[in-house]
Design an enzyme around this catalytic site. Structure first.
Site, PDB file in Angstrom:
ATOM      1  N   LYS A  78    -120.374 -27.795 -84.301  1.00 25.77           N
ATOM      2  CA  LYS A  78    -120.207 -27.827 -82.774  1.00 25.77           C
ATOM      3  C   LYS A  78    -118.745 -27.483 -82.470  1.00 25.77           C
ATOM      4  CE  LYS A  78    -124.443 -29.028 -81.257  1.00 25.77           C
ATOM      5  NZ  LYS A  78    -124.777 -29.304 -82.706  1.00 25.77           N
ATOM      6  N   ASP A 116    -121.424 -19.558 -93.325  1.00 29.83           N
ATOM      7  CA  ASP A 116    -120.604 -18.298 -92.811  1.00 29.83           C
ATOM      8  C   ASP A 116    -120.008 -18.546 -91.542  1.00 29.83           C
ATOM      9  OD1 ASP A 116    -122.871 -18.612 -91.331  1.00 29.83           O
ATOM     10  OD2 ASP A 116    -123.533 -16.709 -91.025  1.00 29.83           O
ATOM     11  N   THR A 139    -124.692 -23.784 -97.963  1.00 32.11           N
ATOM     12  CA  THR A 139    -125.806 -23.425 -96.723  1.00 32.11           C
ATOM     13  C   THR A 139    -127.275 -23.622 -97.539  1.00 32.11           C
ATOM     14  OG1 THR A 139    -126.727 -21.868 -95.221  1.00 32.11           O
ATOM     15  CG2 THR A 139    -125.421 -21.017 -97.157  1.00 32.11           C
ATOM     16  N   ASP A 141    -129.455 -22.270 -96.002  1.00 30.46           N
ATOM     17  CA  ASP A 141    -130.184 -20.952 -95.667  1.00 30.46           C
ATOM     18  C   ASP A 141    -129.857 -19.840 -96.820  1.00 30.46           C
ATOM     19  OD1 ASP A 141    -130.474 -22.196 -93.357  1.00 30.46           O
ATOM     20  OD2 ASP A 141    -128.869 -21.571 -92.441  1.00 30.46           O
ATOM     21  N   ARG A 176    -158.772 -27.788 -94.425  1.00 31.55           N
ATOM     22  CA  ARG A 176    -157.992 -27.300 -93.637  1.00 31.55           C
ATOM     23  C   ARG A 176    -157.153 -25.711 -93.854  1.00 31.55           C
ATOM     24  NH1 ARG A 176    -156.438 -32.991 -91.565  1.00 31.55           N
ATOM     25  NH2 ARG A 176    -158.353 -33.337 -89.905  1.00 31.55           N
ATOM     26  N   MET A 183    -136.782 -24.294 -92.623  1.00 28.75           N
ATOM     27  CA  MET A 183    -135.595 -23.814 -92.066  1.00 28.75           C
ATOM     28  C   MET A 183    -135.158 -22.760 -92.968  1.00 28.75           C
ATOM     29  SD  MET A 183    -133.361 -27.385 -91.230  1.00 28.75           S
ATOM     30  CE  MET A 183    -133.278 -28.204 -89.585  1.00 28.75           C
ATOM     31  N   GLY A 184    -133.876 -22.196 -92.541  1.00 29.65           N
ATOM     32  CA  GLY A 184    -133.419 -20.902 -93.236  1.00 29.65           C
ATOM     33  C   GLY A 184    -132.807 -20.135 -92.134  1.00 29.65           C
ATOM     34  N   ARG A 286    -132.208 -31.382 -95.722  1.00 33.41           N
ATOM     35  CA  ARG A 286    -130.616 -31.262 -95.645  1.00 33.41           C
ATOM     36  C   ARG A 286    -130.422 -32.499 -96.378  1.00 33.41           C
ATOM     37  NH1 ARG A 286    -128.552 -28.766 -90.500  1.00 33.41           N
ATOM     38  NH2 ARG A 286    -127.562 -30.681 -90.191  1.00 33.41           N
TER      39      ARG A 286
HETATM   40  O1  F6P Z   1    -127.931 -23.695 -91.211  1.00 29.18           O
HETATM   41  C1  F6P Z   1    -128.610 -24.903 -91.444  1.00 29.18           C
HETATM   42  C2  F6P Z   1    -129.438 -25.306 -90.514  1.00 29.18           C
HETATM   43  O2  F6P Z   1    -129.967 -26.391 -91.193  1.00 29.18           O
HETATM   44  C3  F6P Z   1    -130.604 -24.161 -90.490  1.00 29.18           C
HETATM   45  O3  F6P Z   1    -131.434 -23.951 -91.380  1.00 29.18           O
HETATM   46  C4  F6P Z   1    -131.079 -24.762 -88.999  1.00 29.18           C
HETATM   47  O4  F6P Z   1    -131.597 -23.537 -88.229  1.00 29.18           O
HETATM   48  C5  F6P Z   1    -129.862 -25.235 -88.494  1.00 29.18           C
HETATM   49  O5  F6P Z   1    -129.117 -25.820 -89.372  1.00 29.18           O
HETATM   50  C6  F6P Z   1    -130.537 -26.595 -87.843  1.00 29.18           C
HETATM   51  O6  F6P Z   1    -128.979 -26.928 -86.934  1.00 29.18           O
HETATM   52  P1  F6P Z   1    -128.910 -28.615 -86.361  1.00 29.18           P
HETATM   53  O7  F6P Z   1    -128.722 -29.418 -87.326  1.00 29.18           O
HETATM   54  O8  F6P Z   1    -127.899 -28.194 -85.262  1.00 29.18           O
HETATM   55  O9  F6P Z   1    -130.166 -28.745 -85.660  1.00 29.18           O
END
Ligand code: F6P
Length: 359
Positions: A78, A116, A139, A141, A176, A183-184, A286
């Site tokens: 942030k 990035d 990352t 991602d 089901r 994420m990504g 993460r």
């Molecule tokens: O860029 C890494 C990431 O984990 C993305 O995959 C996800 O969209 C985002 O960050 C989530 O961000 P935050 O931790 O701010 O919720």
């Protein structure tokens, strides 16, 4: 000449960051006899006064660190120094404070570990202040150009694969359709790789538009073949069928994705009559221990980053390419968004296995 280098982690955390900090510290102290300083909370530690940092020693960077998740230095996605929030919530340009912080601490060079966005900010700071910068890509991602992998991505794929492993028996037991949302951001790398490794029947990624009719047809045809359940993995940035992004909120221009799996569940349940359940994996991808591949990547990147500084090579990002650690200009790396290659090996593999990609 004794050098003093700083290291910081910036942007979203991921598994493997501590392994990189450890590698940087070990190489800098053991090989070159330098001082290493860890900057706290991304760029913030050099912006605020008093400066917020800690000295890193060989003792503080033992092998236990390599096994741990998160970042011992803290991070933020942030606090952009060019738009830094003050106590009143206003945003001011604090880039000069960062540059002065670098000099106040007596740094000869800085290793920035980031994705990035963070790398772009660090590169602009380095240009503005004429700072000696090298960067390490991280990352989950895996969307950075000029490197085949980034710290955090292998572990995220492991976690998503394990989630599919765990969802499969419960999906099968209850006949089901199970949807796993991963994420990504705007790239489908995690969904595609985990979908292949975890035996998904359907993989949906932002790079490949899908048809709900075709997905329903695929689920029905699985039933015709005697398969009583289906596993779907979907990347968070997949849109609705008519192209609407599904977001939880927006922070400035930056969307926080989440919830497309619920949209799909409703549509699939309506069209097929199947019982559908959803799991949004979120930040588990993460956290936790880095897998072996992440520890190896982080260690190799950390050593190479320090060697670049020793060679007085700056404005470079370390990169993994063809089984080698290389380095490329940061300016090139941040220019290229690396989405899934829809003609590439992973897509061909998925299709070759009969996994349906929605189109
Ligand atoms: O860029 C890494 C990431 O984990 C993305 O995959 C996800 O969209 C985002 O960050 C989530 O961000 P935050 O931790 O701010 O919720």
């Amino acid at each position: 000449m004794v050098k003093k280098i700083g290291v910081l982690t910036s942007g979203g955390d991921c598994a493997g960051l501590n392994a990189a900090i450890r590698a940087i510290t070990c190489r800098a102290i053991q090989t070159y006899g330098w001082h290493v300083v860890g900057i706290h909370n991304g760029t913030t530690g050099l912006i605020i006064r008093p400066l917020d940092y800690r000295h890193l020693t060989i003792e503080s960077c033992n092998s236990m660190m390599m096994r741990s998740g998160g970042t011992m230095l803290g991070s933020t996605n942030k606090h952009d120094p060019f738009n830094f929030p003050d106590a009143q919530g206003n945003q001011t340009d604090r880039s000069q404070d960062f540059i002065e912080g670098y000099h106040e601490l007596g740094l000869d060079a800085l290793v920035g570990i980031g994705g990035d966005g963070s790398m772009r900010v660090l590169w602009h700071l380095a240009q503005q202040g004429n700072l000696n910068l090298v960067t390490i890509p991280k990352t989950i991602d895996n969307d950075l150009g000029h490197t085949e992998s980034a710290i955090g991505y292998p572990t995220a794929v492991e976690v998503a694969t394990e989630a599919l492993d765990r969802l499969q028996p419960t999906a099968a037991s209850h006949r089901r359709v199970m949807i796993l949302e991963v994420m990504g951001r705007d790239a489908g790398h995690i969904a595609l790789s985990a979908g292949i490794a975890g035996g998904a029947d359907i993989i949906l990624i932002p790079e490949i538009p899908y048809s709900l009719d075709k997905i329903s047809h695929k689920i029905s045809s699985l039933a015709d073949l005697g398969k009583t359940f289906a596993l779907i993995i979907v990347a968070e940035a997949v849109k609705t069928e008519d192209g609407e992004p599904v977001v939880l909120s927006r922070e400035g221009n930056r969307p926080r994705y989440g919830g497309v799996s619920h949209y799909l569940a409703e549509k699939i349940s309506e069209s097929t009559g199947a019982e559908v359940r959803v799991m949004v994996l979120g930040h588990v991808q993460r956290g936790g221990q880095p897998c072996a591949q992440d520890r190896i990547l982080a260690s190799a990147f950390g050593v190479h980053a320090v060697d670049l500084i020793a060679d007085n090579k700056f404005d470079r990002m370390v990169a993994w390419h063809n089984r080698r650690v290389e380095d490329v200009p940061i300016a090139d790396a941040i220019k290229q968004f690396q989405e899934v290659d829809t003609q590439g090996a992973m897509v061909r593999t998925a299709r070759g296995l009969g996994i349906f990609l929605g189109d």
